[in-house]
Design a protein around this motif. Sequence first.
Motif, PDB file in Angstrom:
ATOM      1  N   SER A 188     -18.778  38.515  27.583  1.00 55.47           N
ATOM      2  CA  SER A 188     -19.308  39.590  26.753  1.00 55.47           C
ATOM      3  C   SER A 188     -19.722  40.784  27.602  1.00 55.47           C
ATOM      4  N   GLU A 189     -19.163  40.882  28.821  1.00 57.29           N
ATOM      5  CA  GLU A 189     -19.533  41.992  29.694  1.00 57.29           C
ATOM      6  C   GLU A 189     -19.049  43.328  29.137  1.00 57.29           C
ATOM      7  N   ASN A 190     -17.900  43.319  28.500  1.00 55.91           N
ATOM      8  CA  ASN A 190     -17.354  44.563  27.953  1.00 55.91           C
ATOM      9  C   ASN A 190     -16.697  44.264  26.610  1.00 55.91           C
ATOM     10  N   PRO A 191     -17.495  43.845  25.616  1.00 56.05           N
ATOM     11  CA  PRO A 191     -16.902  43.419  24.350  1.00 56.05           C
ATOM     12  C   PRO A 191     -16.308  44.573  23.557  1.00 56.05           C
ATOM     13  N   ALA A 192     -15.266  44.261  22.807  1.00 53.55           N
ATOM     14  CA  ALA A 192     -14.768  45.226  21.834  1.00 53.55           C
ATOM     15  C   ALA A 192     -15.760  45.253  20.687  1.00 53.55           C
ATOM     16  N   TYR A 193     -15.719  46.295  19.875  1.00 55.49           N
ATOM     17  CA  TYR A 193     -16.650  46.330  18.761  1.00 55.49           C
ATOM     18  C   TYR A 193     -16.022  46.986  17.544  1.00 55.49           C
ATOM     19  N   THR A 194     -16.689  46.806  16.418  1.00 51.77           N
ATOM     20  CA  THR A 194     -16.253  47.409  15.171  1.00 51.77           C
ATOM     21  C   THR A 194     -17.510  47.828  14.421  1.00 51.77           C
ATOM     22  N   MET A 195     -17.369  48.163  13.147  1.00 51.53           N
ATOM     23  CA  MET A 195     -18.516  48.513  12.331  1.00 51.53           C
ATOM     24  C   MET A 195     -18.625  47.538  11.161  1.00 51.53           C
ATOM     25  N   VAL A 196     -19.815  47.046  10.917  1.00 48.57           N
ATOM     26  CA  VAL A 196     -20.067  46.146   9.789  1.00 48.57           C
ATOM     27  C   VAL A 196     -21.250  46.698   9.024  1.00 48.57           C
ATOM     28  N   ALA A 197     -21.056  47.015   7.769  1.00 47.20           N
ATOM     29  CA  ALA A 197     -22.123  47.621   6.973  1.00 47.20           C
ATOM     30  C   ALA A 197     -23.294  46.666   6.798  1.00 47.20           C
ATOM     31  N   LYS A 198     -24.493  47.196   6.885  1.00 50.43           N
ATOM     32  CA  LYS A 198     -25.687  46.395   6.642  1.00 50.43           C
ATOM     33  C   LYS A 198     -25.683  45.891   5.203  1.00 50.43           C
ATOM     34  N   GLY A 199     -26.320  44.750   4.992  1.00 47.86           N
ATOM     35  CA  GLY A 199     -26.375  44.194   3.646  1.00 47.86           C
ATOM     36  C   GLY A 199     -25.527  42.944   3.554  1.00 47.86           C
ATOM     37  N   ASP A 200     -24.823  42.787   2.443  1.00 52.76           N
ATOM     38  CA  ASP A 200     -24.053  41.570   2.213  1.00 52.76           C
ATOM     39  C   ASP A 200     -22.968  41.357   3.259  1.00 52.76           C
ATOM     40  N   ASP A 201     -22.267  42.420   3.645  1.00 54.35           N
ATOM     41  CA  ASP A 201     -21.194  42.282   4.631  1.00 54.35           C
ATOM     42  C   ASP A 201     -21.752  41.807   5.970  1.00 54.35           C
ATOM     43  N   ARG A 230     -20.795  29.818  12.408  1.00 51.84           N
ATOM     44  CA  ARG A 230     -19.950  28.640  12.177  1.00 51.84           C
ATOM     45  C   ARG A 230     -19.038  28.356  13.366  1.00 51.84           C
ATOM     46  N   MET A 231     -18.900  29.297  14.293  1.00 53.98           N
ATOM     47  CA  MET A 231     -17.996  29.142  15.427  1.00 53.98           C
ATOM     48  C   MET A 231     -18.618  28.405  16.594  1.00 53.98           C
ATOM     49  N   GLU A 232     -19.927  28.350  16.655  1.00 54.36           N
ATOM     50  CA  GLU A 232     -20.610  27.849  17.851  1.00 54.36           C
ATOM     51  C   GLU A 232     -20.198  26.428  18.209  1.00 54.36           C
ATOM     52  N   GLY A 233     -19.800  26.257  19.468  1.00 53.76           N
ATOM     53  CA  GLY A 233     -19.520  24.943  20.018  1.00 53.76           C
ATOM     54  C   GLY A 233     -20.303  24.807  21.301  1.00 53.76           C
ATOM     55  N   VAL A 267     -19.511  41.254  19.442  1.00 54.76           N
ATOM     56  CA  VAL A 267     -19.808  39.825  19.472  1.00 54.76           C
ATOM     57  C   VAL A 267     -19.833  39.335  20.915  1.00 54.76           C
ATOM     58  N   SER A 268     -20.927  38.681  21.287  1.00 54.13           N
ATOM     59  CA  SER A 268     -21.030  38.079  22.614  1.00 54.13           C
ATOM     60  C   SER A 268     -20.734  36.591  22.521  1.00 54.13           C
ATOM     61  N   ALA A 269     -20.342  35.997  23.631  1.00 56.49           N
ATOM     62  CA  ALA A 269     -20.107  34.557  23.702  1.00 56.49           C
ATOM     63  C   ALA A 269     -20.723  34.053  24.995  1.00 56.49           C
ATOM     64  N   GLU A 270     -21.802  33.334  24.877  1.00 53.63           N
ATOM     65  CA  GLU A 270     -22.510  32.818  26.049  1.00 53.63           C
ATOM     66  C   GLU A 270     -22.880  31.362  25.835  1.00 53.63           C
ATOM     67  N   MET A 271     -22.875  30.570  26.902  1.00 56.51           N
ATOM     68  CA  MET A 271     -23.362  29.203  26.810  1.00 56.51           C
ATOM     69  C   MET A 271     -24.867  29.199  27.043  1.00 56.51           C
ATOM     70  N   PRO A 272     -25.658  28.700  26.103  1.00 55.26           N
ATOM     71  CA  PRO A 272     -27.100  28.606  26.320  1.00 55.26           C
ATOM     72  C   PRO A 272     -27.403  27.758  27.560  1.00 55.26           C
ATOM     73  N   GLU A 273     -28.420  28.133  28.303  1.00 53.70           N
ATOM     74  CA  GLU A 273     -28.757  27.409  29.519  1.00 53.70           C
ATOM     75  C   GLU A 273     -29.038  25.937  29.251  1.00 53.70           C
ATOM     76  N   ASN A 274     -29.646  25.640  28.103  1.00 52.81           N
ATOM     77  CA  ASN A 274     -30.014  24.249  27.833  1.00 52.81           C
ATOM     78  C   ASN A 274     -28.828  23.403  27.353  1.00 52.81           C
ATOM     79  N   TYR A 275     -27.628  23.982  27.346  1.00 50.13           N
ATOM     80  CA  TYR A 275     -26.439  23.211  26.985  1.00 50.13           C
ATOM     81  C   TYR A 275     -25.787  22.534  28.193  1.00 50.13           C
TER      82      TYR A 275
END
Length: 278
Positions: free
Chosen positions: A77-90, A100-103, A127-135
């Motif tokens: 996630s050092e240089n992630p791509a990004y988009t726009m997501v409207a606040k609220g339901d989206d 739901r993706m977390e492994g 979106v970042s993707a990092e392994m938690p230290e306690n994993y």
Amino acid sequence: MKSKKILSLLLAGTMTAALLAVPAQAAEAPQPEPYTISADHWSREDFSQEASPEVFTGAYSRELYNAIRQTMVDGTSENPAYTMVAKGDDYSAVKNLIGRMEGVLRYEHHVPRNFTDYWRYLDYFAVSAEMPENYQAPLDFIQSALDHAGTLATDRERVKAFNDYIRTLLAYQKGKTAGVTQTFAPHAGELKAACGSYARALKFLCAAADIPCFTVSSKTHTWNLVYVDGQWLHVDVSANDLSGRNGVLLVESYQTGKDQAPEATAFLKELFVPGSTK
């Protein structure tokens, strides 16, 4: 009076010399360059061309697909791509999607610390993707299971082995929770856990073995979809454990409950395995 004046001058000279002798490291640390949105971040690669166009509905756009897929492909996630997501339901829908993706990795909404003009882009979403230290400890704990899986010929056999392994660690009880760090750690007897804990455990094992897997939920139940033999198949480890038989292990259809977010599920299938729903 003269001696006092000389002493005062000597002290002043000593202090000046001491200040000049302060090492450069004591100076204020340089600040990171300000992070500002630029056009090249919008879509460095168009991964969406590999996916079924039917999954791009509502909040689940091609731009969102590219942003998440970029992080999955880069593995950082050092240089992630990004988009726009409207606040609220989206926004809520997309947050639920990446949850739901977390492994082994945890996917989260990422905002760089040095993002200077965030107030101008409140719909910004990376979106970042990092392994938690306690994993790390759970990963060490499951190494023997992964080693055994490595001796098996197919992913189908590996998923079956993971299903049986989890059944030795957990015992179904409604309302109970056993997280990854509890499940995959030394403990006496089987831990009490409900369906969500079983599903998270299978996601963790499959992710460690590089097998595409994510969770599916109805209003009252959670299980997994796993990509095996060129297709997405259902696995419900909690039901298998509770019934004492592997009745829901890599089956094509499952009628235990209605998927609460079928559009997100189709989108996830294409994120994990582009073209898998065509």
